[in-house]
Design a protein around this motif. Structure first.
Motif, PDB file in Angstrom:
ATOM      1  N   LEU A  20       0.427  -3.235  -6.731  1.00  0.00           N
ATOM      2  CA  LEU A  20       0.151  -3.594  -8.127  1.00  0.00           C
ATOM      3  C   LEU A  20       0.866  -2.636  -9.078  1.00  0.00           C
ATOM      4  O   LEU A  20       1.450  -3.057 -10.072  1.00  0.00           O
ATOM      5  N   ALA A  21       0.825  -1.359  -8.768  1.00  0.00           N
ATOM      6  CA  ALA A  21       1.479  -0.361  -9.620  1.00  0.00           C
ATOM      7  C   ALA A  21       2.980  -0.622  -9.715  1.00  0.00           C
ATOM      8  O   ALA A  21       3.563  -0.527 -10.802  1.00  0.00           O
ATOM      9  N   LYS A  22       3.604  -0.984  -8.605  1.00  0.00           N
ATOM     10  CA  LYS A  22       5.038  -1.286  -8.615  1.00  0.00           C
ATOM     11  C   LYS A  22       5.342  -2.532  -9.440  1.00  0.00           C
ATOM     12  O   LYS A  22       6.435  -2.664  -9.977  1.00  0.00           O
ATOM     13  N   GLN A  23       4.371  -3.441  -9.541  1.00  0.00           N
ATOM     14  CA  GLN A  23       4.529  -4.650 -10.342  1.00  0.00           C
ATOM     15  C   GLN A  23       4.220  -4.385 -11.816  1.00  0.00           C
ATOM     16  O   GLN A  23       4.433  -5.242 -12.662  1.00  0.00           O
ATOM     17  N   GLY A  24       3.655  -3.201 -12.099  1.00  0.00           N
ATOM     18  CA  GLY A  24       3.234  -2.891 -13.464  1.00  0.00           C
ATOM     19  C   GLY A  24       1.983  -3.654 -13.853  1.00  0.00           C
ATOM     20  O   GLY A  24       1.776  -3.985 -15.024  1.00  0.00           O
ATOM     21  N   VAL A  25       1.124  -3.911 -12.872  1.00  0.00           N
ATOM     22  CA  VAL A  25      -0.088  -4.715 -13.078  1.00  0.00           C
ATOM     23  C   VAL A  25      -1.309  -3.851 -12.802  1.00  0.00           C
ATOM     24  O   VAL A  25      -1.363  -3.141 -11.803  1.00  0.00           O
ATOM     25  N   THR A  26      -2.290  -3.923 -13.692  1.00  0.00           N
ATOM     26  CA  THR A  26      -3.547  -3.208 -13.474  1.00  0.00           C
ATOM     27  C   THR A  26      -4.509  -4.093 -12.688  1.00  0.00           C
ATOM     28  O   THR A  26      -4.329  -5.319 -12.623  1.00  0.00           O
ATOM     29  N   LEU A  72      -0.839  -5.994   3.333  1.00  0.00           N
ATOM     30  CA  LEU A  72      -1.676  -6.160   4.520  1.00  0.00           C
ATOM     31  C   LEU A  72      -1.531  -5.040   5.543  1.00  0.00           C
ATOM     32  O   LEU A  72      -2.497  -4.688   6.228  1.00  0.00           O
ATOM     33  N   THR A  73      -0.329  -4.482   5.687  1.00  0.00           N
ATOM     34  CA  THR A  73      -0.091  -3.536   6.772  1.00  0.00           C
ATOM     35  C   THR A  73       0.372  -2.160   6.328  1.00  0.00           C
ATOM     36  O   THR A  73       0.369  -1.232   7.144  1.00  0.00           O
ATOM     37  N   GLY A  74       0.844  -2.045   5.099  1.00  0.00           N
ATOM     38  CA  GLY A  74       1.419  -0.782   4.642  1.00  0.00           C
ATOM     39  C   GLY A  74       2.846  -0.586   5.111  1.00  0.00           C
ATOM     40  O   GLY A  74       3.453   0.448   4.860  1.00  0.00           O
ATOM     41  N   GLU A  75       3.419  -1.578   5.772  1.00  0.00           N
ATOM     42  CA  GLU A  75       4.787  -1.487   6.290  1.00  0.00           C
ATOM     43  C   GLU A  75       5.776  -2.015   5.261  1.00  0.00           C
ATOM     44  O   GLU A  75       5.509  -3.020   4.596  1.00  0.00           O
ATOM     45  N   GLY A  76       6.906  -1.352   5.137  1.00  0.00           N
ATOM     46  CA  GLY A  76       7.926  -1.795   4.202  1.00  0.00           C
ATOM     47  C   GLY A  76       7.724  -1.207   2.823  1.00  0.00           C
ATOM     48  O   GLY A  76       7.124  -0.148   2.659  1.00  0.00           O
ATOM     49  N   THR A  77       8.208  -1.941   1.838  1.00  0.00           N
ATOM     50  CA  THR A  77       8.099  -1.499   0.441  1.00  0.00           C
ATOM     51  C   THR A  77       7.148  -2.416  -0.305  1.00  0.00           C
ATOM     52  O   THR A  77       6.956  -3.573   0.086  1.00  0.00           O
ATOM     53  N   PRO A  78       6.552  -1.946  -1.399  1.00  0.00           N
ATOM     54  CA  PRO A  78       5.582  -2.755  -2.144  1.00  0.00           C
ATOM     55  C   PRO A  78       6.173  -3.999  -2.809  1.00  0.00           C
ATOM     56  O   PRO A  78       5.452  -4.943  -3.086  1.00  0.00           O
ATOM     57  N   THR A  79       7.488  -3.984  -3.074  1.00  0.00           N
ATOM     58  CA  THR A  79       8.103  -5.150  -3.723  1.00  0.00           C
ATOM     59  C   THR A  79       9.203  -5.713  -2.832  1.00  0.00           C
ATOM     60  O   THR A  79       9.780  -5.010  -1.997  1.00  0.00           O
TER      61      THR A  79
END
Length: 80
Positions: A20-26, A72-79
């Motif tokens: 969410l933070a990477k999307q700029g969404v609260t 879901l897994t914490g794998e990869g990047t947030p976006t």
């Protein structure tokens, strides 16, 4: 360790918070846009509950650049 406790450690709400933070969404905006109470998402972020597949699907539709594999897994990047 019970199966449920192991699952709690495997699925982390912090990954949704990071995405969410990477999307700029609260969390407030997410809840408002999806029509849920923000407590639903805060409980997940604090590892108290899981999100349903329906809630995850709604998040994926609303935020198509959010990497749901990361949520879901914490794998990869947030976006994507």
């Amino acid at each position: 360790m019970s199966g449920r406790k192991q699952k709690k450690q495997d699925i982390q709400g912090k990954w949704l918070r990071e995405a969410l933070a990477k999307q700029g969404v609260t969390v407030y905006r997410l809840a408002k846009e999806l029509g849920y109470s923000r407590e639903k998402f805060y409980r997940h972020i604090n590892n108290k509950t899981y999100l349903s597949s329906e809630s995850l699907a709604e998040i994926a539709r609303k935020f198509p650049t959010m990497n749901m594999r990361f949520v879901l897994t914490g794998e990869g990047t947030p976006t994507l």
